[in-house]
Scaffold this motif. Structure first.
Motif, short mmCIF file in Angstrom:
data_model
loop_
_atom_site.label_atom_id
_atom_site.label_comp_id
_atom_site.label_asym_id
_atom_site.label_seq_id
_atom_site.Cartn_x
_atom_site.Cartn_y
_atom_site.Cartn_z
N ASP A 163 1.06 4.05 -2.92
CA ASP A 163 0.85 5.47 -2.61
C ASP A 163 1.97 6.31 -3.21
OD1 ASP A 163 -1.50 4.89 -1.26
OD2 ASP A 163 -0.58 5.05 0.75
N GLU A 164 3.21 5.85 -3.07
CA GLU A 164 4.36 6.57 -3.64
C GLU A 164 4.26 6.60 -5.16
OE1 GLU A 164 6.70 8.33 -2.04
OE2 GLU A 164 5.55 7.86 -0.22
N ALA A 194 0.84 -1.20 0.00
CA ALA A 194 0.00 0.00 0.00
C ALA A 194 0.87 1.25 0.00
CB ALA A 194 -0.94 -0.02 1.21
N LYS A 195 1.93 1.25 0.80
CA LYS A 195 2.84 2.39 0.86
C LYS A 195 3.53 2.59 -0.50
CE LYS A 195 6.82 4.13 3.42
NZ LYS A 195 7.79 3.87 4.47
N ASP A 248 1.52 6.52 -6.91
CA ASP A 248 0.45 7.48 -7.23
C ASP A 248 0.99 8.91 -7.23
OD1 ASP A 248 -1.48 5.53 -7.52
OD2 ASP A 248 -2.30 5.78 -5.49
N LYS A 249 1.87 9.22 -6.28
CA LYS A 249 2.45 10.56 -6.21
C LYS A 249 3.30 10.84 -7.46
CE LYS A 249 2.69 10.70 -1.17
NZ LYS A 249 3.59 10.63 -0.01
#
Length: 121
Positions: free
Chosen positions: A100-101, A96-97, A103-104
């Motif tokens: 998220d990265e 998940a982390k 996605d950024k």
């Protein structure tokens, strides 16, 4: 070669859970105890085939059996899957982390692309 700390219990649990029939047996036993014959009928398989599945689940501690007369009744075992679930959760959080990265990075690239205008061929 990388050596991993193998945990025999994890190996047995994940091996037992890797088969759809065995997962189905656990689901069924979560609703009610059943004989091996009943399980074999429910899953449309031979008695011998179901005995093999039950023995894998029993070796992992996920199922216990008790023989009364000629009937062997199965029920959920004492082995719970908290440690296995915690192990999976650690990796779920890691992924998940990472997503998220990612996605950024994608958002930043899209922002740059929009600022620069349409791409030219």
């Amino acid at each position: 070669m990388v050596q991993y700390n193998s945990q025999p219990r994890f190996d047995a649990s994940f091996s037992a859970l890797s088969d759809a029939t065995r997962r189905g047996v656990l689901e069924q036993l979560g609703r009610s105890d059943a004989s091996i014959s009943e399980l074999a009928d429910r899953f449309h398989m031979t008695l011998t085939g179901m005995k093999k599945h039950v023995s894998v689940l029993e070796a992992a501690g996920l199922v216990t059996t008790r023989k009364v007369g000629r009937v062997r009744t199965c029920r959920l075992g004492h082995q719970r899957l908290e440690e296995e679930a915690a192990w999976i959760e650690r990796y779920r959080q890691l992924w998940a982390k990472r997503f998220d990265e990612l996605d950024k990075v994608v958002a930043e690239l899209q922002q740059r692309e929009n600022a620069d205008g349409p791409a030219r061929d």
